[in-house]
Design an enzyme around this catalytic site. Sequence first.
Site, mmCIF file in Angstrom:
data_model
loop_
_atom_site.group_PDB
_atom_site.id
_atom_site.type_symbol
_atom_site.label_atom_id
_atom_site.label_comp_id
_atom_site.label_asym_id
_atom_site.label_seq_id
_atom_site.Cartn_x
_atom_site.Cartn_y
_atom_site.Cartn_z
ATOM 1 N N LYS A 81 -10.497 -74.717 -27.513
ATOM 2 C CA LYS A 81 -11.737 -75.225 -26.926
ATOM 3 C C LYS A 81 -12.936 -74.508 -27.524
ATOM 4 O O LYS A 81 -12.993 -73.271 -27.526
ATOM 5 C CB LYS A 81 -11.697 -74.997 -25.404
ATOM 6 C CG LYS A 81 -12.967 -75.374 -24.679
ATOM 7 C CD LYS A 81 -13.163 -76.878 -24.657
ATOM 8 C CE LYS A 81 -14.541 -77.246 -24.138
ATOM 9 N NZ LYS A 81 -14.520 -78.018 -22.919
ATOM 10 N N HIS A 131 -15.929 -85.002 -22.646
ATOM 11 C CA HIS A 131 -16.870 -85.511 -21.628
ATOM 12 C C HIS A 131 -18.154 -86.086 -22.236
ATOM 13 O O HIS A 131 -19.246 -85.598 -21.970
ATOM 14 C CB HIS A 131 -17.195 -84.452 -20.564
ATOM 15 C CG HIS A 131 -17.453 -83.054 -21.060
ATOM 16 N ND1 HIS A 131 -18.357 -82.764 -22.039
ATOM 17 C CD2 HIS A 131 -16.923 -81.872 -20.668
ATOM 18 C CE1 HIS A 131 -18.360 -81.474 -22.243
ATOM 19 N NE2 HIS A 131 -17.496 -80.904 -21.429
ATOM 20 N N LEU A 169 -22.288 -80.442 -16.265
ATOM 21 C CA LEU A 169 -22.715 -80.370 -17.665
ATOM 22 C C LEU A 169 -21.631 -80.969 -18.556
ATOM 23 O O LEU A 169 -20.460 -80.638 -18.359
ATOM 24 C CB LEU A 169 -22.978 -78.916 -18.065
ATOM 25 C CG LEU A 169 -24.245 -78.316 -17.448
ATOM 26 C CD1 LEU A 169 -24.295 -76.809 -17.677
ATOM 27 C CD2 LEU A 169 -25.482 -78.994 -18.021
ATOM 28 N N HIS A 206 -17.085 -78.880 -26.489
ATOM 29 C CA HIS A 206 -18.190 -79.094 -25.540
ATOM 30 C C HIS A 206 -19.424 -79.347 -26.394
ATOM 31 O O HIS A 206 -19.976 -78.423 -26.994
ATOM 32 C CB HIS A 206 -18.389 -77.879 -24.629
ATOM 33 C CG HIS A 206 -19.469 -78.111 -23.613
ATOM 34 N ND1 HIS A 206 -19.227 -78.248 -22.269
ATOM 35 C CD2 HIS A 206 -20.805 -78.276 -23.765
ATOM 36 C CE1 HIS A 206 -20.369 -78.481 -21.629
ATOM 37 N NE2 HIS A 206 -21.344 -78.495 -22.512
ATOM 38 N N HIS A 217 -10.280 -78.346 -15.150
ATOM 39 C CA HIS A 217 -10.481 -76.934 -14.776
ATOM 40 C C HIS A 217 -9.620 -76.642 -13.555
ATOM 41 O O HIS A 217 -9.820 -77.251 -12.504
ATOM 42 C CB HIS A 217 -11.951 -76.665 -14.448
ATOM 43 C CG HIS A 217 -12.852 -76.880 -15.621
ATOM 44 N ND1 HIS A 217 -13.200 -75.868 -16.486
ATOM 45 C CD2 HIS A 217 -13.430 -78.012 -16.098
ATOM 46 C CE1 HIS A 217 -13.981 -76.360 -17.453
ATOM 47 N NE2 HIS A 217 -14.129 -77.657 -17.234
ATOM 48 N N LEU A 218 -8.684 -75.718 -13.711
ATOM 49 C CA LEU A 218 -7.809 -75.369 -12.576
ATOM 50 C C LEU A 218 -8.167 -74.041 -11.945
ATOM 51 O O LEU A 218 -7.621 -73.687 -10.901
ATOM 52 C CB LEU A 218 -6.340 -75.339 -13.020
ATOM 53 C CG LEU A 218 -5.614 -76.680 -13.135
ATOM 54 C CD1 LEU A 218 -4.166 -76.461 -13.540
ATOM 55 C CD2 LEU A 218 -5.684 -77.486 -11.841
ATOM 56 N N ARG A 219 -9.047 -73.253 -12.620
ATOM 57 C CA ARG A 219 -9.423 -71.924 -12.094
ATOM 58 C C ARG A 219 -8.197 -71.031 -11.926
ATOM 59 O O ARG A 219 -7.190 -71.236 -12.572
ATOM 60 C CB ARG A 219 -10.203 -72.053 -10.764
ATOM 61 C CG ARG A 219 -11.317 -73.093 -10.754
ATOM 62 C CD ARG A 219 -12.393 -72.839 -11.794
ATOM 63 N NE ARG A 219 -13.544 -73.705 -11.546
ATOM 64 C CZ ARG A 219 -14.368 -74.116 -12.493
ATOM 65 N NH1 ARG A 219 -14.181 -73.777 -13.763
ATOM 66 N NH2 ARG A 219 -15.402 -74.871 -12.189
ATOM 67 N N HIS A 274 -8.730 -83.183 -19.696
ATOM 68 C CA HIS A 274 -9.760 -82.135 -19.569
ATOM 69 C C HIS A 274 -9.865 -81.753 -18.101
ATOM 70 O O HIS A 274 -10.417 -82.499 -17.288
ATOM 71 C CB HIS A 274 -11.122 -82.643 -20.074
ATOM 72 C CG HIS A 274 -12.205 -81.607 -20.025
ATOM 73 N ND1 HIS A 274 -13.033 -81.357 -21.081
ATOM 74 C CD2 HIS A 274 -12.592 -80.767 -19.050
ATOM 75 C CE1 HIS A 274 -13.888 -80.402 -20.763
ATOM 76 N NE2 HIS A 274 -13.642 -80.036 -19.517
ATOM 77 N N ASN A 294 -11.929 -71.523 -19.524
ATOM 78 C CA ASN A 294 -13.147 -70.745 -19.212
ATOM 79 C C ASN A 294 -13.025 -69.965 -17.904
ATOM 80 O O ASN A 294 -13.837 -70.093 -16.996
ATOM 81 C CB ASN A 294 -14.395 -71.654 -19.208
ATOM 82 C CG ASN A 294 -14.359 -72.732 -18.150
ATOM 83 O OD1 ASN A 294 -13.281 -73.160 -17.733
ATOM 84 N ND2 ASN A 294 -15.525 -73.187 -17.716
ATOM 85 N N HIS A 325 -16.096 -75.838 -7.638
ATOM 86 C CA HIS A 325 -16.840 -74.639 -7.231
ATOM 87 C C HIS A 325 -16.915 -74.709 -5.710
ATOM 88 O O HIS A 325 -17.007 -75.809 -5.145
ATOM 89 C CB HIS A 325 -18.270 -74.647 -7.795
ATOM 90 C CG HIS A 325 -18.334 -74.548 -9.287
ATOM 91 N ND1 HIS A 325 -18.304 -73.354 -9.963
ATOM 92 C CD2 HIS A 325 -18.435 -75.508 -10.232
ATOM 93 C CE1 HIS A 325 -18.387 -73.572 -11.269
ATOM 94 N NE2 HIS A 325 -18.464 -74.875 -11.460
ATOM 95 N N ASP A 373 -12.691 -83.638 -16.328
ATOM 96 C CA ASP A 373 -13.575 -82.477 -16.203
ATOM 97 C C ASP A 373 -13.747 -82.098 -14.733
ATOM 98 O O ASP A 373 -14.800 -81.595 -14.325
ATOM 99 C CB ASP A 373 -14.940 -82.717 -16.855
ATOM 100 C CG ASP A 373 -15.675 -81.407 -17.144
ATOM 101 O OD1 ASP A 373 -15.062 -80.339 -17.036
ATOM 102 O OD2 ASP A 373 -16.876 -81.467 -17.474
ATOM 103 N N ALA A 419 -22.649 -75.843 -12.127
ATOM 104 C CA ALA A 419 -22.375 -77.175 -12.678
ATOM 105 C C ALA A 419 -20.906 -77.500 -12.495
ATOM 106 O O ALA A 419 -20.050 -76.676 -12.796
ATOM 107 C CB ALA A 419 -22.730 -77.192 -14.162
HETATM 108 O O1 DOR Z 1 -19.970 -79.262 -15.182
HETATM 109 C C1 DOR Z 1 -19.237 -78.502 -15.801
HETATM 110 N N1 DOR Z 1 -18.465 -77.595 -15.169
HETATM 111 N N2 DOR Z 1 -19.225 -78.565 -17.125
HETATM 112 C C2 DOR Z 1 -18.558 -77.677 -17.867
HETATM 113 O O2 DOR Z 1 -18.601 -77.771 -19.063
HETATM 114 C C3 DOR Z 1 -17.843 -76.537 -17.232
HETATM 115 C C4 DOR Z 1 -17.472 -76.860 -15.877
HETATM 116 C C5 DOR Z 1 -17.035 -75.650 -15.072
HETATM 117 O O3 DOR Z 1 -16.252 -74.850 -15.588
HETATM 118 O O4 DOR Z 1 -17.463 -75.514 -13.931
HETATM 119 ZN ZN ZN Z 2 -15.101 -78.932 -18.530
#
Ligand code: DOR
Ligand code: ZN
Length: 347
Positions: A101, A176, A221, A138, A16-18, A14, A42, A253, A249, A265
């Site tokens: 997802k 998560h 989150l 999620h 996030h690579l943006r 899990h 996302n 940011h 996860d 988050a």
């Molecule tokens: O803390 C989180 N950040 N929880 C998520 O489910 C999404 C993630 C994000 O994309 O920043």
């Molecule tokens: Zn996530």
Amino acid sequence: MTESLILRRPDDWHLHLRDGALLKAILPETARHFGRAIIMPNLVPPVVTGADAAAYRARILAACPPEMDSFKPLMTLYLTEDTDPDDVADAHAKGIVTAVKLYPAGATTNSASGVRDFDKVRPVLERMAEIGMPLCVHGEVTDSDIDIFDREAVFIERVLDPIRRATPGLRVVMEHITTSDAVAYVAENEKNLGATITTHHLIINRNHMLVGGIKPHYYCLPVAKRESHREALVKAATSGDHRYFLGTDSAPHSDPNKESACGCAGVFSATNTISCLAEVFEAADALPRLEAFASLNGPAFYGLPPNADTITLRKGAPVSYPDKIASGEGPVTVFDPGFDLHWYVEG
Ligand code: DOR
Ligand code: ZN
């Protein structure tokens, strides 16, 4: 005393690579140590079709430094109420996507296109069950009258369990997990169920985030819960039980977006995750089970072989990692576990 440990190369189930400048800056932090990762969809706009996923995968591979080009992104599709079951099945058959997802609409970062009416996605879920394609969930309700600390437990009862009963062949990953309620649900449900646990939820509880001043870099989150829940997660992760596997996860940011009156988050832990996990498993007297959690249970759930190569962890004087990773979108703060890290990945 164990001073070194050889593990099959770990995977992150899990991540996030943006995209764009942030992708370029943070991808090496994962690709340096991990063989594969399940890539969250996302983005803005989200990755909803097989064509979107193929294009995103190409951007990830283009951003990967040549010396880390064995890293393999495993793509996911963002489930919406308009998702076409044929497109999902086609992208899966072609090997473009590994999983779908499910974000309840409004549950977290960029989840506005997520699902409001779970009956509307029933045809997609039925099709996924037929073809053996996993659903990553999620697991939080979004009802304004449900306290944020209760949202995972309520989701399990009101949404997850009914979905699993309606489509028993569906392979589900509870993403998560943060509560003893989730651990109890996994314990009672052997078939077609797995759960990922993040590095940070094994280390912090809600006091770490809120006592002595608010710590925005610990806000994520699902939000960290009370200590008894963290202890249940550590017990589950270090148990060796095949249903639990690592999903960091790791969710970058930029600092201005975290350190704000309305901070985003996400905890960014890719850089030091393996060192953090070694400390957690050693403290639980479970170092021999780190490989199951980080390298073996995940591939087994996804029906993939473990990575063929290995990494070597060594223990020594405290190791240091950068506090921040610079990116074209500003600095990204690396997760601070709050204790010294003695284990490092050699090479
Ligand atoms: O803390 C989180 N950040 N929880 C998520 O489910 C999404 C993630 C994000 O994309 O920043
Ligand atoms: Zn996530």
